[in-house]
Scaffold this motif. Structure first.
Motif, PDB file in Angstrom:
ATOM      1  N   GLY A 104      15.016  16.687  -1.289  1.00 45.13           N
ATOM      2  CA  GLY A 104      15.910  15.962  -2.206  1.00 45.13           C
ATOM      3  C   GLY A 104      17.337  15.883  -1.684  1.00 45.13           C
ATOM      4  O   GLY A 104      18.280  15.677  -2.449  1.00 45.13           O
TER       5      GLY A 104
ATOM      6  N   PRO B 287      15.032  10.907   7.557  1.00 49.22           N
ATOM      7  CA  PRO B 287      15.518  10.787   6.179  1.00 49.22           C
ATOM      8  C   PRO B 287      15.012   9.525   5.466  1.00 49.22           C
ATOM      9  O   PRO B 287      15.807   8.826   4.822  1.00 49.22           O
ATOM     10  CB  PRO B 287      17.023  10.718   6.388  1.00 49.22           C
ATOM     11  N   ALA B 288      13.691   9.254   5.538  1.00 45.65           N
ATOM     12  CA  ALA B 288      13.191   7.997   4.958  1.00 45.65           C
ATOM     13  C   ALA B 288      13.398   7.943   3.450  1.00 45.65           C
ATOM     14  O   ALA B 288      13.480   6.862   2.865  1.00 45.65           O
ATOM     15  CB  ALA B 288      11.708   7.814   5.313  1.00 45.65           C
TER      16      ALA B 288
ATOM     17  N   GLY C 282       4.881   5.644  -2.740  1.00 44.73           N
ATOM     18  CA  GLY C 282       5.954   6.587  -2.435  1.00 44.73           C
ATOM     19  C   GLY C 282       7.291   5.862  -2.602  1.00 44.73           C
ATOM     20  O   GLY C 282       7.339   4.681  -2.995  1.00 44.73           O
ATOM     21  N   ILE C 283       8.371   6.567  -2.274  1.00 48.43           N
ATOM     22  CA  ILE C 283       9.716   5.996  -2.466  1.00 48.43           C
ATOM     23  C   ILE C 283       9.861   4.655  -1.737  1.00 48.43           C
ATOM     24  O   ILE C 283      10.478   3.723  -2.260  1.00 48.43           O
ATOM     25  CB  ILE C 283      10.808   7.003  -2.002  1.00 48.43           C
ATOM     26  N   VAL C 284       9.251   4.535  -0.552  1.00 50.13           N
ATOM     27  CA  VAL C 284       9.442   3.310   0.233  1.00 50.13           C
ATOM     28  C   VAL C 284       8.743   2.134  -0.451  1.00 50.13           C
ATOM     29  O   VAL C 284       9.342   1.066  -0.659  1.00 50.13           O
ATOM     30  CB  VAL C 284       8.955   3.514   1.692  1.00 50.13           C
ATOM     31  N   GLY C 285       7.487   2.338  -0.861  1.00 46.27           N
ATOM     32  CA  GLY C 285       6.741   1.273  -1.549  1.00 46.27           C
ATOM     33  C   GLY C 285       7.435   0.867  -2.849  1.00 46.27           C
ATOM     34  O   GLY C 285       7.567  -0.327  -3.148  1.00 46.27           O
TER      35      GLY C 285
ATOM     36  N   ILE D 204       0.879  -1.184   0.000  1.00 46.66           N
ATOM     37  CA  ILE D 204       0.000   0.000   0.000  1.00 46.66           C
ATOM     38  C   ILE D 204       0.907   1.222   0.000  1.00 46.66           C
ATOM     39  O   ILE D 204       1.694   1.424   0.926  1.00 46.66           O
ATOM     40  CB  ILE D 204      -0.929   0.045   1.232  1.00 46.66           C
ATOM     41  N   GLY D 205       0.816   2.038  -1.064  1.00 47.68           N
ATOM     42  CA  GLY D 205       1.610   3.270  -1.141  1.00 47.68           C
ATOM     43  C   GLY D 205       2.668   3.206  -2.236  1.00 47.68           C
ATOM     44  O   GLY D 205       3.515   2.305  -2.230  1.00 47.68           O
TER      45      GLY D 205
ATOM     46  N   ASP E  54      -2.281   2.633  -4.818  1.00 47.01           N
ATOM     47  CA  ASP E  54      -2.185   4.008  -4.308  1.00 47.01           C
ATOM     48  C   ASP E  54      -3.485   4.751  -4.596  1.00 47.01           C
ATOM     49  O   ASP E  54      -4.080   4.592  -5.659  1.00 47.01           O
ATOM     50  CB  ASP E  54      -1.002   4.764  -4.926  1.00 47.01           C
TER      51      ASP E  54
ATOM     52  N   VAL F  37      -7.219   2.090  -0.218  1.00 48.69           N
ATOM     53  CA  VAL F  37      -7.472   0.947   0.674  1.00 48.69           C
ATOM     54  C   VAL F  37      -8.340   1.444   1.821  1.00 48.69           C
ATOM     55  O   VAL F  37      -7.966   2.388   2.522  1.00 48.69           O
ATOM     56  CB  VAL F  37      -6.139   0.359   1.205  1.00 48.69           C
TER      57      VAL F  37
ATOM     58  N   GLY G  18       2.912   6.074   4.115  1.00 51.52           N
ATOM     59  CA  GLY G  18       3.419   7.374   4.564  1.00 51.52           C
ATOM     60  C   GLY G  18       2.594   7.941   5.712  1.00 51.52           C
ATOM     61  O   GLY G  18       2.448   7.322   6.775  1.00 51.52           O
ATOM     62  N   GLY G  19       2.040   9.125   5.508  1.00 53.27           N
ATOM     63  CA  GLY G  19       1.285   9.828   6.545  1.00 53.27           C
ATOM     64  C   GLY G  19       0.044   9.094   7.010  1.00 53.27           C
ATOM     65  O   GLY G  19      -0.499   9.398   8.076  1.00 53.27           O
TER      66      GLY G  19
END
Ligand SMILES: Cc1cc2nc3c(=O)[nH]c(=O)nc-3n(C[C@H](O)[C@H](O)[C@H](O)COP(=O)(O)OP(=O)(O)OC[C@H]3O[C@@H](n4cnc5c(N)ncnc54)[C@H](O)[C@@H]3O)c2cc1C
Length: 396
Positions: free
Chosen positions: A48, A377-378, A10-13, A7-8, A33, A172, A198-199
């Motif tokens: 960045g 810094p995730a 973003g950079i992590v997903g 789910i997500g 997403d 979701v 994320g949030g």
């Protein structure tokens, strides 16, 4: 082989999906997403800056992930010919008390495996002639910047080539047995699930039965960006931070295409996506957030009232410029700035400890993993976080 749902986007997903495909552990990898564009929130609204990792307490997950995350992000940018600025950064001090914190940061850097040098002020002209400091400053050569949007697009293209399915514009809203329920009523089955939202990771984790003592406490990061390309500064300049809080203070950074940015601020916000004053208020979360903010303001826990009063001044451009002026001897009034897209740090507040949670929190339950407090810094740590998650998934 089992399937993985993330789910997500973003950079992590995205990094987790990439790592899963590289390791060839899963038959199908699907990212869901709620937005129609990937990485629409923090991932494309950050500074960045590829952080080096010397700020964080050595026993923290951030400290464990950041130095390696820094190398992996720099390698990704170089291998894919993305734009970057290998500028390094200086952390400057205003007084003797802050000099002591520079020394603490230098010691943390050794423990956290980051290459930095603590130097005397007379040498600052060799690193950043426009920075001003007291007796000491810290030089971090591996703090670079890259373009979050270029990194995002490159990752999306790469994982699509690997066959990852990205399902956009679907939120979701629930879970049933081993399926997630989407806002159009569709159900997607999973063998393993990663919540990288994320949030919104905290409320989503609750759908899966994760119990914590956290509440969401969002802060808005406003930026000013120079209208013209920078021909003044060589490096990023950061003030000495309050090492007990996750915010680094208004700083000057250089973008990968060489514009100057001032900020970000940390102004209390009313939802994880509350970019403008009444934007994206959340009927479920906003009342809770307002209640928490009022109580923190009255009691001044972790100096929230002082922080809020200081930060609300940054709603006016000239106060951001004034704050950045404290770390440079160049007259910033000579540069024209515009507001730039803000980002929100959906920070977690621990009701039990009555303090802000500074670290990345990873919760595991059955075959689900939840990445909470995915704050700075995730972005830098994302490739390392993905390796950690995949190692875990391979072991269970
Ligand atoms: C102002 C600011 C400056 C920063 N600067 C830096 C920096 O210089 N360097 C650094 O390393 N880090 C920085 N960070 C931190 C970094 O940007 C974030 O930590 C990182 O982007 C988090 O990525 P993520 O993938 O966890 O979350 P996100 O990028 O927020 O992605 C989460 C995704 O989940 C989706 N989602 C949410 N709820 C649902 C749902 N119910 N259903 C489906 N999808 C859902 C969202 O739409 C979103 O796309 C900064 C952050 C901010 C706010």
């Amino acid at each position: 082989m089992p399937n993985l749902v993330i789910i997500g986007s973003g950079i992590v997903g995205l990094c987790i999906a990439r790592e899963a495909k590289k390791k060839d552990t899963f038959d199908n990898v699907t990212i869901i997403d709620k937005e129609i564009y990937p990485g629409f929130h923090s991932t494309s609204r950050n500074s960045g800056v590829i952080h080096a990792g010397f700020y964080y307490s050595p026993d923290s997950t951030k400290a464990k992930f950041c130095s390696e995350g820094n190398s992996l992000m720099r390698e990704y940018v170089l291998n894919n010919s993305l734009s970057y600025k290998a500028s390094g950064k200086v952390v400057v001090s205003k007084n003797d008390k802050e000099d002591k914190i520079i020394e603490i940061l230098g010691k943390r850097a050794v423990k956290n495996n980051c290459k930095v040098r603590v130097l005397e002020s007379k040498l600052i002209k060799n690193y950043e002639p426009k920075a001003k400091t007291n007796n000491l400053f810290l030089w971090s050569p591996n703090t670079w910047s890259a373009s979050p949007k270029e990194v995002l697009n490159c990752l999306v293209n790469e994982i699509c080539e690997y066959g990852v399915k990205i399902c956009l514009g679907r939120k979701v809203v629930g879970t049933k047995n081993k399926s997630v329920i989407l806002d159009n009523g569709d159900e997607i089955k999973f063998d393993f699930l990663v919540n990288a939202s994320g949030g919104y990771a905290l409320p989503i984790s609750k759908l899966f039965g994760i119990k914590t003592s956290y509440k969401i406490l969002p802060f808005k990061g406003l930026y000013l960006k120079s209208k013209n390309k920078n021909d003044v500064f060589k490096t990023h300049i950061y003030p000495v931070p309050d090492i007990n809080q996750p915010f680094l203070g208004v700083h000057t950074t250089l973008t990968s295409d060489n514009y100057l940015k001032l900020g970000p601020t940390a102004i209390p916000a009313f939802s994880p996506e509350n970019y403008k004053i009444f934007d994206n208020l959340d009927i479920k979360l906003t009342p809770d957030i307002l209640f928490l903010q009022s109580s923190l303001f009255i009691n001044n826990n972790f100096r929230f009232r002082d922080l809020a009063l200081r930060e609300f001044r940054y709603l006016f451009k000239e106060n951001i410029v004034k704050s950045a002026q404290e770390i440079t001897n160049f007259n910033l009034k000579d540069i024209d700035f515009d507001w730039y897209s803000p980002g929100i740090r959906a920070q977690l507040y621990d009701l039990k400890k009555q303090n802000l949670e500074n670290d990345l929190i990873i919760e595991f339950k059955d075959s689900t993993i939840h990445i909470l407090n995915s704050i700075s810094p995730a972005w830098t740590c994302a490739f390392k976080t993905a390796q950690f998650i995949l190692n875990y998934l391979n072991e269970i």
